[in-house]
Scaffold this motif. Structure first.
Motif, short mmCIF file in Angstrom:
data_model
loop_
_atom_site.label_atom_id
_atom_site.label_comp_id
_atom_site.label_asym_id
_atom_site.label_seq_id
_atom_site.Cartn_x
_atom_site.Cartn_y
_atom_site.Cartn_z
N LYS A 81 0.84 -1.21 0.00
CA LYS A 81 0.00 0.00 0.00
C LYS A 81 0.87 1.25 0.00
N TRP A 82 1.98 1.23 0.76
CA TRP A 82 2.87 2.38 0.80
C TRP A 82 3.49 2.62 -0.57
N LEU A 83 4.00 1.56 -1.21
CA LEU A 83 4.58 1.71 -2.54
C LEU A 83 3.54 2.26 -3.53
N GLU A 84 2.33 1.72 -3.48
CA GLU A 84 1.27 2.22 -4.36
C GLU A 84 1.00 3.70 -4.11
N SER A 85 1.05 4.12 -2.85
CA SER A 85 0.76 5.52 -2.51
C SER A 85 1.80 6.48 -3.07
N ILE A 86 3.00 5.98 -3.36
CA ILE A 86 4.03 6.83 -3.95
C ILE A 86 4.27 6.46 -5.42
N GLN A 87 3.31 5.78 -6.02
CA GLN A 87 3.33 5.37 -7.42
C GLN A 87 4.55 4.53 -7.80
N VAL A 88 4.87 3.57 -6.96
CA VAL A 88 5.95 2.62 -7.24
C VAL A 88 5.34 1.22 -7.25
N GLU A 89 5.66 0.46 -8.28
CA GLU A 89 5.11 -0.89 -8.41
C GLU A 89 6.05 -1.92 -7.81
N ALA A 90 5.52 -2.79 -6.98
CA ALA A 90 6.29 -3.93 -6.47
C ALA A 90 6.48 -4.90 -7.62
N VAL A 91 7.55 -5.71 -7.55
CA VAL A 91 7.82 -6.71 -8.58
C VAL A 91 7.99 -8.07 -7.92
N THR A 92 7.88 -9.11 -8.73
CA THR A 92 8.07 -10.46 -8.22
C THR A 92 9.56 -10.72 -7.98
N PHE A 93 9.85 -11.73 -7.18
CA PHE A 93 11.23 -12.13 -6.90
C PHE A 93 11.42 -13.57 -7.30
N GLY A 94 12.49 -13.84 -8.07
CA GLY A 94 12.81 -15.21 -8.45
C GLY A 94 11.65 -15.88 -9.17
N SER A 95 11.29 -17.07 -8.74
CA SER A 95 10.21 -17.82 -9.39
C SER A 95 8.84 -17.51 -8.79
N ARG A 96 8.81 -16.61 -7.80
CA ARG A 96 7.53 -16.26 -7.19
C ARG A 96 6.64 -15.55 -8.21
N THR A 97 5.34 -15.75 -8.10
CA THR A 97 4.40 -15.07 -9.00
C THR A 97 3.68 -13.93 -8.29
N SER A 98 3.80 -13.85 -6.99
CA SER A 98 3.14 -12.80 -6.21
C SER A 98 4.12 -11.67 -5.91
N ILE A 99 3.60 -10.45 -5.91
CA ILE A 99 4.41 -9.29 -5.52
C ILE A 99 4.34 -9.05 -4.01
N GLU A 100 3.49 -9.79 -3.32
CA GLU A 100 3.30 -9.59 -1.88
C GLU A 100 4.59 -9.87 -1.11
N PRO A 101 4.79 -9.19 0.02
CA PRO A 101 5.95 -9.49 0.87
C PRO A 101 5.95 -10.96 1.28
N PHE A 102 7.13 -11.50 1.50
CA PHE A 102 7.23 -12.91 1.87
C PHE A 102 8.30 -13.11 2.93
N ILE A 103 8.20 -14.25 3.62
CA ILE A 103 9.08 -14.61 4.72
C ILE A 103 10.06 -15.68 4.26
N ARG A 104 11.33 -15.55 4.68
CA ARG A 104 12.34 -16.59 4.48
C ARG A 104 12.73 -17.09 5.88
N PRO A 105 12.03 -18.10 6.41
CA PRO A 105 12.34 -18.55 7.78
C PRO A 105 13.78 -19.00 7.96
N ASN A 106 14.36 -19.68 6.97
CA ASN A 106 15.72 -20.18 7.12
C ASN A 106 16.76 -19.06 7.18
N GLN A 107 16.42 -17.88 6.69
CA GLN A 107 17.34 -16.74 6.76
C GLN A 107 16.95 -15.74 7.84
#
Length: 154
Positions: A81-107
């Motif tokens: 929502k913050w990125l959208e409010s400043i007109q910045v688009e989130a992008v996917t990471f690696g093989s993920r298809t979602s732009i949503e934030p994600f957790i890396r438990p092992n790291q």
């Protein structure tokens, strides 16, 4: 939202030589895998990632044009929502298809990615506390799945 530097990355020709060099500079070794090593810049706050390989010397790799900014867990949850409010688009990471934030438990961290106008990879990132029984979870998890897993582990 941004509180400081989380990480920066550099390409290296020989990881073993570079590890010795950065240790000589006084940076504390954090961890490594086959072709990367990380050193604390400020322990528990920011680190330097070293990436070995000829391909990193001659061609583009997102990790080598990348900066991660440290944020809080709560701010990361609101980051789209913050990125959208400043007109910045989130992008996917690696093989993920979602732009949503994600957790890396092992790291022990969580992220969301976006690019600057020149295509440099930027990231909002936070540390997370990981119960011992979940530290070996290598799957990247949504915040919803992570929080449900935490409830189950208690």
């Amino acid at each position: 939202m941004i509180q400081g530097l989380y990480e920066a990355h550099l390409p290296v020709k020989n990881l073993e030589v570079s590890i010795k060099f950065y240790q000589k500079l006084g940076l504390k070794f954090a961890w490594r895998d086959e072709d990367t090593a990380f050193f604390w810049i400020e322990e528990g706050k920011s680190w330097l990632g070293l990436w070995e390989g000829k391909e990193y010397q001659t061609s583009y790799h997102p990790s080598l044009r990348h900066i991660a900014f440290r944020v809080t867990y709560e701010d990361l949850k609101k980051s789209i929502k913050w990125l959208e409010s400043i007109q910045v688009e989130a992008v996917t990471f690696g093989s993920r298809t979602s732009i949503e934030p994600f957790i890396r438990p092992n790291q022990g961290n969580a992220s969301v990615y976006f690019d600057d106008p020149d295509g440099n990879s930027l990231e909002l990132m936070c540390y997370i506390e990981v119960p011992n029984e979940l530290k070996h979870t290598i799957e990247k998890l949504s915040f919803e799945d992570w929080e449900a897993l935490l409830v189950k582990s208690r």
